[in-house]
Write an enzyme that holds these catalytic residues in place. Structure first.
Site, PDB file in Angstrom:
ATOM      1  N   SER A  32      72.213  53.356  29.035  1.00 23.74           N
ATOM      2  CA  SER A  32      71.020  53.648  29.834  1.00 23.74           C
ATOM      3  C   SER A  32      70.483  55.063  29.649  1.00 23.74           C
ATOM      4  O   SER A  32      69.325  55.329  29.968  1.00 23.74           O
ATOM      5  CB  SER A  32      71.312  53.404  31.318  1.00 23.74           C
ATOM      6  OG  SER A  32      72.419  54.177  31.744  1.00 23.74           O
ATOM      7  N   ASP A 332      68.030  59.198  39.661  1.00 24.05           N
ATOM      8  CA  ASP A 332      68.369  58.101  40.575  1.00 24.05           C
ATOM      9  C   ASP A 332      69.836  58.067  40.967  1.00 24.05           C
ATOM     10  O   ASP A 332      70.327  57.059  41.453  1.00 24.05           O
ATOM     11  CB  ASP A 332      67.968  56.756  39.952  1.00 24.05           C
ATOM     12  CG  ASP A 332      68.633  56.526  38.599  1.00 24.05           C
ATOM     13  OD1 ASP A 332      69.501  57.343  38.206  1.00 24.05           O
ATOM     14  OD2 ASP A 332      68.284  55.537  37.932  1.00 24.05           O
ATOM     15  N   HIS A 335      71.296  59.008  36.422  1.00 19.23           N
ATOM     16  CA  HIS A 335      70.536  59.349  35.215  1.00 19.23           C
ATOM     17  C   HIS A 335      69.746  60.632  35.445  1.00 19.23           C
ATOM     18  O   HIS A 335      69.412  60.975  36.584  1.00 19.23           O
ATOM     19  CB  HIS A 335      69.574  58.217  34.848  1.00 19.23           C
ATOM     20  CG  HIS A 335      70.229  56.894  34.675  1.00 19.23           C
ATOM     21  ND1 HIS A 335      70.139  55.887  35.616  1.00 19.23           N
ATOM     22  CD2 HIS A 335      71.015  56.421  33.675  1.00 19.23           C
ATOM     23  CE1 HIS A 335      70.839  54.837  35.196  1.00 19.23           C
ATOM     24  NE2 HIS A 335      71.389  55.140  34.042  1.00 19.23           N
TER      25      HIS A 335
END
Length: 360
Positions: A32, A332, A335
């Protein structure tokens, strides 16, 4: 012309040519931290990264990136004069100047490894490192057609392999496994990553950047999930020590493996990307980077001391988002914001978080 002036001009030219690293393409693999939208290609409505406020800062819409804007890989591409590498699974894209194979949730190890151990609860994709390299191998014939042509093309491309490993450890940690079990499996995870790097070298990769994992004990998500009443569990900056120790051990083993690969393949340049210390700079001195809200609180989340609440995650109804993401290092809870990604990329491009720096 005076000899001293001639020498100066020659040295200056050499210095410029050496520093202006030239690549024909950039290929990114990872999870991610690097995914530019592969996860949401097949089912964009399911995942939160397809929802506002993801992408609010730069793209002004969600792109599947786990950030408010660009990722570190995007900044690296821009710095070397290449377009942002598009997600490899997206149809209609031109991949001649690079592709992004990274997938949110991607692991180093095969899904079957976790399945045999009952650790699949937090794994939501089977697209691991080997899967992503297979995608590259399938794409390769469309990028170059002859043996020599592929050697030249791939050899003049930059490969960024990771971050990888974070989701492998999450599978153990989120399932409540002991630190002893996590540590016992670290060599297997690192070996898997090194084998993936070697597979890319066998495909002709010459310049490779392999980041280590981040100080997960400083993630707002971890701080919320594993908060402790004992002060001894925290370091002086408010991070959970035992989780950072997981990252530190992984990175130590990875550096050794990459050094071995560099010795085995002297014609390559295998660069370790020091994500750990790149992120710790935000924790130890957030004001220096304009992070007036620090590094231990998320810009987008569901409230609480770390602005993390699993019932109201970023992108879900009931969550909130800060007015200025550039004042936060964490987007968040797990990240980076675009602002933090920019600093991480710069540390890889010019040092000190890559040795040698990419642009050297």
């Amino acid at each position: 012309m005076k000899p001293s002036l001639l020498l100066f001009l020659l040295f200056s030219c050499f210095h410029l040519c050496y520093c202006a690293q030239r690549y024909d393409a950039i290929f990114s693999f990872g999870d991610s931290l690097s995914d530019a939208g592969n996860l949401i290609v097949k089912n964009p409505s399911v995942y939160l990264t397809s929802k506002w406020p993801y992408g609010m800062t730069f793209f002004h819409k969600p792109t599947g990136r786990c950030s408010d804007g660009r990722l570190f890989i995007d900044f690296i591409a821009e710095a070397v004069g290449l377009p942002l590498p598009p997600p490899s699974l997206k149809s209609g894209e031109d991949f001649q100047k690079g592709a992004n194979f990274a997938t949110t949730g991607g692991t180093v190890l095969e899904y079957s490894f976790f399945q045999r151990r009952g650790l699949t609860k937090s794994i939501f994709t089977t697209d691991n490192l080997n899967t992503q390299i297979s995608w590259f191998e399938q794409m390769k014939p469309s990028l170059c057609s002859t043996t020599q042509g592929c050697k030249d093309y791939v050899g003049k491309s930059l490969f960024v392999v990771g971050e990888f490993g974070g989701n492998d450890y999450n599978a153990f940690l989120f399932s409540g496994k002991s630190m002893a079990e996590v540590r016992a499996n670290t060599p297997t995870i690192v070996d898997g990553l090194a084998k993936g790097v070697e597979r890319l070298i066998s495909n002709g990769a010459v310049d490779l950047v392999v980041p280590g994992i981040l100080p997960i004990g400083c993630f707002p998500l971890y701080l919320q999930l594993y908060k402790s009443t004992s002060k001894d569990d925290y370091d002086q900056f408010g991070c959970l020590k035992k989780y950072n120790n997981v990252a530190f051990y992984h990175n130590q083993l990875l550096k050794i493996k990459l050094q071995q690969l560099q010795q085995r393949y002297p014609g390559t340049r295998v660069i370790y990307g020091d994500f750990y210390n790149a992120a710790m700079q935000f924790v130890t001195n957030p004001q220096k980077y304009g992070f007036s809200n620090g590094a231990l609180k998320a810009c987008c989340g569901g409230g609480g001391p770390y602005n993390v609440n699993l019932d109201y995650r970023c992108g879900q109804k009931g969550s909130n988002v800060c007015n200025d993401p550039s004042t936060y290092a964490s987007w968040d809870g797990i990240h980076f914001t675009e602002a933090a990604n920019r600093y991480v990329a710069n540390g890889l491009l010019r040092g000190p978080y890559a040795n040698p720096p990419i642009m050297s």
